[in-house]
Motif scaffolding. Sequence first.
Motif, mmCIF file in Angstrom:
data_model
loop_
_atom_site.group_PDB
_atom_site.id
_atom_site.type_symbol
_atom_site.label_atom_id
_atom_site.label_comp_id
_atom_site.label_asym_id
_atom_site.label_seq_id
_atom_site.Cartn_x
_atom_site.Cartn_y
_atom_site.Cartn_z
ATOM 1 N N SER A 131 0.805 -1.250 -0.076
ATOM 2 C CA SER A 131 -0.031 -0.041 -0.158
ATOM 3 C C SER A 131 0.779 1.276 -0.007
ATOM 4 C CB SER A 131 -0.903 0.083 1.294
ATOM 5 O OG SER A 131 -1.605 1.314 1.436
ATOM 6 N N PRO A 132 0.749 2.104 -1.191
ATOM 7 C CA PRO A 132 1.429 3.290 -1.092
ATOM 8 C C PRO A 132 1.386 4.318 0.170
ATOM 9 C CG PRO A 132 0.753 2.827 -3.215
ATOM 10 C CD PRO A 132 0.096 1.827 -2.260
ATOM 11 N N ALA A 133 -0.095 4.322 0.472
ATOM 12 C CA ALA A 133 -0.432 5.363 1.500
ATOM 13 C C ALA A 133 0.136 4.941 2.976
ATOM 14 C CB ALA A 133 -2.058 5.368 1.744
ATOM 15 N N ARG A 134 0.038 3.692 3.226
ATOM 16 C CA ARG A 134 0.696 2.978 4.346
ATOM 17 C C ARG A 134 2.079 3.041 4.404
ATOM 18 N NH1 ARG A 134 3.028 -2.109 4.898
ATOM 19 N NH2 ARG A 134 3.111 -2.744 6.961
ATOM 20 N N ILE A 135 2.858 2.652 3.358
ATOM 21 C CA ILE A 135 4.345 2.856 3.041
ATOM 22 C C ILE A 135 4.733 4.404 3.556
ATOM 23 C CG2 ILE A 135 6.470 2.667 1.973
ATOM 24 C CD1 ILE A 135 5.642 0.272 3.343
ATOM 25 N N THR A 136 4.172 5.112 2.812
ATOM 26 C CA THR A 136 4.233 6.728 3.204
ATOM 27 C C THR A 136 4.329 7.226 4.610
ATOM 28 O OG1 THR A 136 3.625 7.118 0.602
ATOM 29 C CG2 THR A 136 3.792 9.134 2.109
ATOM 30 N N ILE A 137 3.153 7.006 5.064
ATOM 31 C CA ILE A 137 2.926 7.254 6.352
ATOM 32 C C ILE A 137 4.054 6.814 7.373
ATOM 33 C CG2 ILE A 137 1.275 7.060 8.244
ATOM 34 C CD1 ILE A 137 -1.034 7.637 6.274
ATOM 35 N N ILE A 138 4.130 5.353 7.302
ATOM 36 C CA ILE A 138 5.378 4.631 8.164
ATOM 37 C C ILE A 138 6.451 5.319 7.821
ATOM 38 C CG2 ILE A 138 6.322 2.426 8.531
ATOM 39 C CD1 ILE A 138 3.667 0.966 7.977
ATOM 40 N N VAL A 139 7.137 5.351 6.641
ATOM 41 C CA VAL A 139 8.329 5.997 6.384
ATOM 42 C C VAL A 139 8.394 7.324 7.098
ATOM 43 C CG1 VAL A 139 9.791 7.025 4.791
ATOM 44 C CG2 VAL A 139 8.853 4.728 4.390
ATOM 45 N N MET A 140 7.527 8.317 6.957
ATOM 46 C CA MET A 140 7.590 9.508 7.533
ATOM 47 C C MET A 140 7.595 9.567 8.973
ATOM 48 S SD MET A 140 8.134 11.651 5.155
ATOM 49 C CE MET A 140 7.880 13.048 6.175
ATOM 50 N N LEU A 141 6.802 8.539 9.675
ATOM 51 C CA LEU A 141 7.129 8.522 11.104
ATOM 52 C C LEU A 141 8.329 7.866 11.564
ATOM 53 C CD1 LEU A 141 3.437 6.608 11.751
ATOM 54 C CD2 LEU A 141 4.189 8.867 12.567
ATOM 55 N N ILE A 142 8.937 7.102 10.735
ATOM 56 C CA ILE A 142 10.209 6.661 11.197
ATOM 57 C C ILE A 142 11.321 7.919 10.971
ATOM 58 C CG2 ILE A 142 12.175 5.108 10.684
ATOM 59 C CD1 ILE A 142 10.161 2.876 9.685
ATOM 60 N N SER A 143 11.269 8.472 9.817
ATOM 61 C CA SER A 143 12.019 9.630 9.409
ATOM 62 C C SER A 143 11.916 10.633 10.524
ATOM 63 C CB SER A 143 11.734 10.024 8.215
ATOM 64 O OG SER A 143 12.369 11.221 7.931
ATOM 65 N N GLY A 144 10.562 11.150 10.917
ATOM 66 C CA GLY A 144 10.598 12.261 12.048
ATOM 67 C C GLY A 144 11.125 11.741 13.339
ATOM 68 N N GLY A 145 10.760 10.432 13.545
ATOM 69 C CA GLY A 145 11.155 10.054 14.983
ATOM 70 C C GLY A 145 12.758 10.224 14.897
ATOM 71 N N LEU A 146 13.566 9.536 13.995
ATOM 72 C CA LEU A 146 15.152 9.845 14.118
ATOM 73 C C LEU A 146 15.330 11.286 14.220
ATOM 74 C CD1 LEU A 146 15.591 7.216 11.311
ATOM 75 C CD2 LEU A 146 16.250 6.951 13.521
ATOM 76 N N ALA A 147 14.688 12.273 13.156
ATOM 77 C CA ALA A 147 14.994 13.717 13.385
ATOM 78 C C ALA A 147 14.864 13.939 14.680
ATOM 79 C CB ALA A 147 14.397 14.358 12.396
ATOM 80 N N GLY A 148 13.708 13.748 15.200
ATOM 81 C CA GLY A 148 13.153 14.152 16.865
ATOM 82 C C GLY A 148 14.418 13.572 17.913
ATOM 83 N N LEU A 149 14.874 12.694 17.498
ATOM 84 C CA LEU A 149 16.057 11.929 18.414
ATOM 85 C C LEU A 149 17.240 12.906 18.702
ATOM 86 C CD1 LEU A 149 15.589 8.207 17.826
ATOM 87 C CD2 LEU A 149 15.252 9.329 19.922
ATOM 88 N N MET A 150 17.291 13.971 17.615
ATOM 89 C CA MET A 150 18.764 14.479 17.813
ATOM 90 C C MET A 150 18.686 15.377 19.148
ATOM 91 S SD MET A 150 19.954 17.482 15.315
ATOM 92 C CE MET A 150 19.720 19.011 16.381
ATOM 93 N N ALA A 151 17.420 15.686 19.512
ATOM 94 C CA ALA A 151 17.343 16.602 20.692
ATOM 95 C C ALA A 151 17.874 15.961 21.682
ATOM 96 C CB ALA A 151 15.734 16.677 21.043
#
Length: 364
Positions: free
Chosen positions: A247-267
């Motif tokens: 599912s393109p929608a599912r993968i898009t949302i999951i990938v953005m969640l992972i990506s945002g989580g990694l960026a947030g961990l920089m804090a």
Amino acid sequence: MSTKRIPHWADVTLVPLVSVLLAFAISAALIWAIGESPWNAVKLMVDGAFGSSYGWGYTLYYATNFMFTGLAVAVAFQARLFNIGGEGQAAVGGLGVALVCLYIPWPHWTLALLGASLGAAAFGALWAFIPGYLQAKRGSHIVITTIMFNFIAASFLNYMLVNFLRPQGSQDPSSPRFPDTASLPKLHEILGLFGIPFSKVPPVNISLLIAVALCGAVWWLLWRTRLGYQIRAFGESESAAQYAGISPARITIIVMLISGGLAGLMALNNVMGEQERLVLNAVEGAGFIGIAVALMGRNHPFGVFLAAILFGFLYQGGAELALWTGIPRELIVVIQALVILFTGALDNMVRIPIAKLFSLRRAG
């Protein structure tokens, strides 16, 4: 000439190396043009970044930030999603760290680190979820929405600091200092357990080990799990992935969640590890540098690790260069920009001649 004829080892090592050497060559010419010695400038940068534990400490501190944001961009790009919202996601991740550290009484730093990691990842993922959802469900372009959310994050953080987190009577738009039980061990304390002396001045801390571990974890996720295969398949061809039941929608949302989580961990590094409080502009552009780090590292976790060390060297070595020579700080920014330019925008200028050389070698 097809660039696909370049061997994989050359694509991930030779092309970036030549790009960096070209950037340094032009930088040397600029330094010579203003009357300074390029050789002395390079020597000062190397000594300032790697010549002492003090220099190593700051180089690794900057590199830690770039590992987090570089991994965030790399994961998204594996699905052909250009997440340039790492700056805002890291800023909002800092808010998650501050709330967890200030309003939960932690008995020990280990528990505080666990709670802050969850808070940073959750807040960063939430900030990336909205652009991901808008692309997946409404067709909004991820580049436009993530750019907008960088500005929204800055304004939102300013509002929270001024109206809710700022101590009573203080004019400084920052949160109170975190309690001692939320203070992370510095690298000199960790190395001291093994009898290794290290400078106490740099703010490098245990977040470095977390960033390195995440490089391995992201590699395992992308190349050793079913979800990682789906992400990479979706990035190679959306229509083929959809035909295979992804599912393109599912993968898009999951990938953005992972990506945002990694960026947030920089804090964890800059908010909890260095400042030990939340301040305005704590990210200091690391979200945007993460784009260059991911591009130079070919969106591979090991490449991101090496590229982060290089940009850590440029930051620390550049600071020493501006401090001890007549080279203006603006020229240091130009040198960093040249590295980004050659490893990103002008990548094919290096790649195509190398591809021709390998083609001629095969023909011979």
